[in-house]
Design a protein around this motif. Structure first.
Motif, PDB file in Angstrom:
ATOM      1  N   GLY A  78      22.092  17.756 -15.651  1.00  0.00           N
ATOM      2  CA  GLY A  78      22.873  17.940 -16.873  1.00  0.00           C
ATOM      3  C   GLY A  78      22.560  19.189 -17.654  1.00  0.00           C
ATOM      4  O   GLY A  78      23.005  19.330 -18.798  1.00  0.00           O
ATOM      5  N   ALA A  79      21.809  20.121 -17.072  1.00  0.00           N
ATOM      6  CA  ALA A  79      21.527  21.380 -17.769  1.00  0.00           C
ATOM      7  C   ALA A  79      22.817  22.186 -17.918  1.00  0.00           C
ATOM      8  O   ALA A  79      23.634  22.254 -17.002  1.00  0.00           O
ATOM      9  N   ARG A  80      22.987  22.806 -19.089  1.00  0.00           N
ATOM     10  CA  ARG A  80      24.186  23.596 -19.349  1.00  0.00           C
ATOM     11  C   ARG A  80      23.854  24.741 -20.294  1.00  0.00           C
ATOM     12  O   ARG A  80      22.836  24.712 -20.992  1.00  0.00           O
ATOM     13  N   MET A  81      24.739  25.733 -20.317  1.00  0.00           N
ATOM     14  CA  MET A  81      24.633  26.802 -21.304  1.00  0.00           C
ATOM     15  C   MET A  81      26.043  27.256 -21.637  1.00  0.00           C
ATOM     16  O   MET A  81      26.962  27.142 -20.818  1.00  0.00           O
ATOM     17  N   GLY A 168      24.292  28.394 -26.884  1.00  0.00           N
ATOM     18  CA  GLY A 168      23.365  27.270 -26.793  1.00  0.00           C
ATOM     19  C   GLY A 168      23.106  26.876 -25.361  1.00  0.00           C
ATOM     20  O   GLY A 168      23.871  27.215 -24.455  1.00  0.00           O
ATOM     21  N   TRP A 169      22.013  26.165 -25.150  1.00  0.00           N
ATOM     22  CA  TRP A 169      21.693  25.684 -23.809  1.00  0.00           C
ATOM     23  C   TRP A 169      20.879  24.409 -23.916  1.00  0.00           C
ATOM     24  O   TRP A 169      20.282  24.100 -24.949  1.00  0.00           O
ATOM     25  N   THR A 170      20.895  23.677 -22.866  1.00  0.00           N
ATOM     26  CA  THR A 170      20.130  22.444 -22.793  1.00  0.00           C
ATOM     27  C   THR A 170      19.567  22.311 -21.385  1.00  0.00           C
ATOM     28  O   THR A 170      20.255  22.661 -20.425  1.00  0.00           O
ATOM     29  N   SER A 197      24.371  24.069 -14.934  1.00  0.00           N
ATOM     30  CA  SER A 197      23.248  24.773 -14.321  1.00  0.00           C
ATOM     31  C   SER A 197      22.349  23.808 -13.561  1.00  0.00           C
ATOM     32  O   SER A 197      22.287  22.613 -13.868  1.00  0.00           O
ATOM     33  N   ASP A 198      21.667  24.352 -12.578  1.00  0.00           N
ATOM     34  CA  ASP A 198      20.572  23.649 -11.914  1.00  0.00           C
ATOM     35  C   ASP A 198      19.257  24.268 -12.374  1.00  0.00           C
ATOM     36  O   ASP A 198      19.197  25.471 -12.655  1.00  0.00           O
ATOM     37  N   VAL A 222      12.658  14.137 -11.266  1.00  0.00           N
ATOM     38  CA  VAL A 222      13.925  14.602 -11.839  1.00  0.00           C
ATOM     39  C   VAL A 222      14.107  13.938 -13.202  1.00  0.00           C
ATOM     40  O   VAL A 222      13.985  12.716 -13.335  1.00  0.00           O
ATOM     41  N   PHE A 223      14.395  14.760 -14.209  1.00  0.00           N
ATOM     42  CA  PHE A 223      14.683  14.262 -15.546  1.00  0.00           C
ATOM     43  C   PHE A 223      16.119  14.620 -15.921  1.00  0.00           C
ATOM     44  O   PHE A 223      16.731  15.503 -15.317  1.00  0.00           O
ATOM     45  N   SER A 224      16.625  13.964 -16.939  1.00  0.00           N
ATOM     46  CA  SER A 224      17.918  14.373 -17.504  1.00  0.00           C
ATOM     47  C   SER A 224      17.673  15.484 -18.523  1.00  0.00           C
ATOM     48  O   SER A 224      16.567  15.620 -19.068  1.00  0.00           O
TER      49      SER A 224
END
Length: 275
Positions: A78-81, A168-170, A197-198, A222-224
């Motif tokens: 669930g990573a994103r930017m 922003g990113w997570t 993103s990975d 693996v985490f969220s």
């Protein structure tokens, strides 16, 4: 040695037998090669938990060609930017970057977009978008500063409940602190699939071959993005000790911890137990 480079912008370094190191840079700031790849290739580190893709794709591809490292896969789901707004702006109906330049919205945003340092990969992305008037951003003021400077602007706006649009990113602490939402990005300014993103676990090949048991464990961790963001918030914003954050999470998530340990044995060849 283990390196963790977070996209969110933070680099976390942990040496065997020591505590956690400081928080430094971020996945978008790729003017130089992230140290994880070079130290793996030189043998100065064994594990790198911060292989951000596609943001680091060129550097990653070059490092993989050396055949000295192995990619174990994604360690954060669930990573994103991308284009981001505080939760109250999203609640007001802003869900896509296509809406930024609509007359009423443009006025409330002040035709300003906050980003990180000029010269970074994400800086290039937003300037390319503005140069091509993507989403009508051609005459917007792209306000660039350090990551800390950008987040200070976000914090001030959040406290006053003012509208603000920013990069922003997570995972990152900004996600829980500002109830951050990353907007839809149909023109893929920040990458395909709305900045999806990975974050890869990359290990030194010699290390993985010499330590198959530990490699199996690393492969299964693996985490969220939400979990990672909460971790980062607790130790970097709330001031909790890393050990306390980890212990609380382990106590609350025994089934997930057990999935990390499936097929993994102790030094004595026994199945590890969670106490």
């Amino acid at each position: 040695m283990l390196h963790h480079h977070r996209p969110g912008h933070d680099q976390y370094r942990h040496r065997h037998g020591s505590g956690a190191g400081g928080l430094h840079s971020h996945a978008g700031d790729l003017r130089g090669q992230p140290p994880g790849y070079s130290t793996l290739q030189s043998g100065d580190s064994d594990v790198f938990l911060g292989g951000w893709l596609p943001a680091q794709q060129k550097i990653y591809d070059a490092a993989m060609q050396s055949d000295a490292i192995v990619d174990l896969g994604n360690n954060v789901e669930g990573a994103r930017m991308g284009f981001a707004v505080p939760g109250y702006v999203h609640d007001a109906g802003i869900t896509s970057a296509e809406q930024l330049n609509e007359p009423e919205n443009r006025e409330r945003f002040g035709a300003e977009f906050y980003s990180i340092e000029s010269g970074s990969t994400v800086g290039e992305a937003i300037h390319d978008a503005a140069d091509n008037d993507v989403y009508g951003l051609g005459d917007w003021d792209i306000r660039e500063s350090s990551t800390a400077g950008m987040l200070a602007e976000v914090d001030a706006a959040y406290r006053d409940q003012r509208w603000i649009a920013f990069y922003g990113w997570t995972p990152h602490w900004m996600a829980p602190k500002y109830d951050m939402v990353i907007l839809d990005d149909p023109e893929s300014v920040y990458g395909r699939e709305n900045g999806k993103s990975d974050i890869r676990t990359v290990v030194r090949r010699d290390f993985s071959e010499a330590n198959p048991n530990l490699t199996r464990f690393l492969d299964q961790v693996v985490f969220s993005a939400e979990e990672q963001s909460q971790f980062i918030d607790e130790f970097s914003q709330q001031g909790k000790d890393l050990e306390e954050v980890a212990e609380q999470w382990i106590e609350s998530n025994p089934e997930q911890v057990q999935s990390f340990l499936e097929g993994v044995t102790t030094r004595d060849g026994e199945q590890p137990t969670i106490e």
